[in-house]
Design a protein around this motif. Structure first.
Motif: not given
Length: 498
Positions: A214-231, A472-482
């Motif tokens: 889940n890209p949203k979860t992964m992104f927010m977990l990273r933000i929580f690493m940096f700014v933990p009070f947001l949890m 119609d499009k190939l699945p993305d190989i550049v963008v990922g859940s990061s």
């Protein structure tokens, strides 16, 4: 008139006080130790977080061109040291292993591991004791041996059979791959495998993969690493609660497994990793062997042992779809060396240079843990003329190493041939380090490499992978859940039997 004078005087005092306070805050915000690595400071309380985007490893690599390979970045309110080339990573994690082998306290992960386990455990007597036990016990139950290879081969058969049942229709391979890879680590941890239709295990797998895909979860977990009070701040709190709920579900499942082991435990005949740990607990010679430690150790092995190989295989399938010529070359080499029916064995790898080069390029091209697992300095240290204080967080930028144009021409391109010499022989690159280096490199590296080779070769031997004809499009190989990991977004594929 006196009142006006009083107001002006007090207003001036207030302005002066605010100015002095602002100066003091700015001084402390921008203050650094002498010879501290250079780097951006960003905004008070946030640091550079607003500028790092979805892929901070790429931003850091770009910034390092101005600040140098060893640089500091203010993440939230703390300074991180980012190592942006192979030499600095090797200098710190290998040559300086005793100093750089600590782990920082990160609240978003500490809320469930409780300073136990192995991955996030800080350097010290407990970590050394558990690391030694882990290496010895995993080897004892087959990791790196023929018995483990046979388990992986058997699971590859189950995986291929499950894919045959798709009858050439588009499907998401995530669940099958995750279940197959999990079964290998489960055979070591708890001495059994789980069927692909086992409802409880399917739910465990679903909870596990959701946290990473889940890209949203992964992104927010990273933000929580940096700014933990947001949890703890709505609406971010809900994301953390959901993430934690999935982790606790996996831990509850493992509690059941441990309870079953205790009921049938025989100290004279340990069957698997859990039994070996219980044996140490009952012996009582080392107080670091506790039930909490067992659960967190097993959870770490289960999660890391599942996600690494699964995502590497998914990136492999995506690469074959985007670069169909690589799949043709892989299949030709497989038929030549292994045949179309024989069981794939690790010994085949020596005679398969292109396959070896393909896997090496996957590890480089789609770096699974771009910033690795954070390290921490155990004492004050100097590295390449820079001073780094004790308890400073250090992040090895593996992505920057894998995309260094000084060693990999056109690093943005997927080119397995870059790992072949002029005679077509595979040349292993010391600068492809997906499992990191030094004493804290991935505990399950041997198993992961074995799984990726046997599963990939077995799959390409039996199936031709094609893009979903309904899309119609190939699945993305550049963008990922990061986030902590970089994994493919969900995609469907067609597996046509050969």
């Amino acid at each position: 008139m006196n009142c006006l004078t009083f107001l002006i005087t007090n207003l001036s005092i207030t302005q002066v006080a605010i100015s002095i306070l602002a100066f003091i805050l700015a001084y402390h915000w921008y203050k650094r130790p002498k010879n501290f690595p250079p780097g951006p400071r960003g905004l008070p309380f946030l640091g550079v977080v607003p500028w790092i985007g979805k892929y901070p490893e790429r931003v850091f690599a770009q910034w390092s061109k101005a600040y140098g390979p060893i640089m500091s970045v203010r993440m939230g309110t703390k300074d991180w040291i980012v190592l942006n080339d192979y030499d600095s990573i090797h200098e710190a994690l290998v040559k300086g292993k005793e100093v750089f082998s600590g782990r920082p306290r990160i609240q978003v992960f500490e809320q469930f591991h409780q300073n136990h386990g192995i991955v996030f455990l800080d350097n010290g007597p407990r970590w050394k004791s558990q690391r030694k036990f882990g290496l010895t016990t995993l080897r004892g139950f087959g990791v790196g041996k023929r018995s483990m290879e046979e388990r992986v081969q058997e699971e590859a058969e189950y995986l291929c059979k499950s894919m045959q049942e798709q009858e050439g229709k588009p499907f998401d391979i995530l669940d099958q791959l995750t279940n197959a890879v999990s079964n290998n680590i489960c055979s070591v941890i708890c001495g059994k495998r789980f069927g692909y239709d086992d409802k409880l295990f399917t739910e465990v797998i679903s909870r596990l993969t959701t946290n990473f895909t889940n890209p949203k979860t992964m992104f927010m977990l990273r933000i929580f690493m940096f700014v933990p009070f947001l949890m703890k701040v709505p609406p971010f709190k809900r994301i953390n609660t959901t993430f934690l709920g999935h982790i606790l579900f996996v831990i509850d499942f493992l509690k059941q497994v441990v309870s079953e082991h205790k009921l049938t435990f025989d100290k004279e005949n340990p069957r698997d990793f859990i039994d070996a740990f219980i044996q140490e607990m009952e012996a009582g010679k080392d107080h670091h062997f506790t039930e909490t430690q067992l659960l967190q150790f097993v959870r770490g092995l289960f999660v890391a042992g599942t996600e690494t190989a699964t995502s590497t295989l998914r990136w492999s399938i995506l690469s074959m779809i985007h670069y169909p010529n690589t799949q043709i070359k892989l299949h030709e080499e497989i038929v030549k060396v292994v045949g179309s029916e024989a069981v794939v064995a690790i010994q085949h790898k020596e005679d398969m240079p292109y396959t070896s080069a393909f896997i090496e390029e996957i590890y480089r091209f789609r770096t699974l843990a771009p910033l690795s697992v954070p390290h921490k300095t155990n004492q004050d240290v100097k590295i390449n003329g820079h001073f780094i204080p004790r308890n400073t967080q250090v992040s090895p930028n593996l992505w920057a190493v894998h995309n260094d144009p000084n060693y990999f021409k056109n690093p943005e391109l997927f080119q397995p041939e870059r790992h072949l010499d002029d005679k077509g022989m595979f040349v292993k690159s010391g600068r492809v380090i997906p499992f990191s280096v030094g004493p804290r490199h991935c505990l399950g590296e041997q198993l992961a490499r074995m799984e990726v080779f046997i599963f990939l070769v077995s799959l390409v031997q039996k199936f031709e992978f094609k893009a979903n004809p309904m899309d119609d499009k190939l699945p993305d190989i550049v963008v990922g859940s990061s986030g902590q990991l970089f994994v493919p977004l969900p995609f469907k594929v067609v597996a046509k039997e050969r």
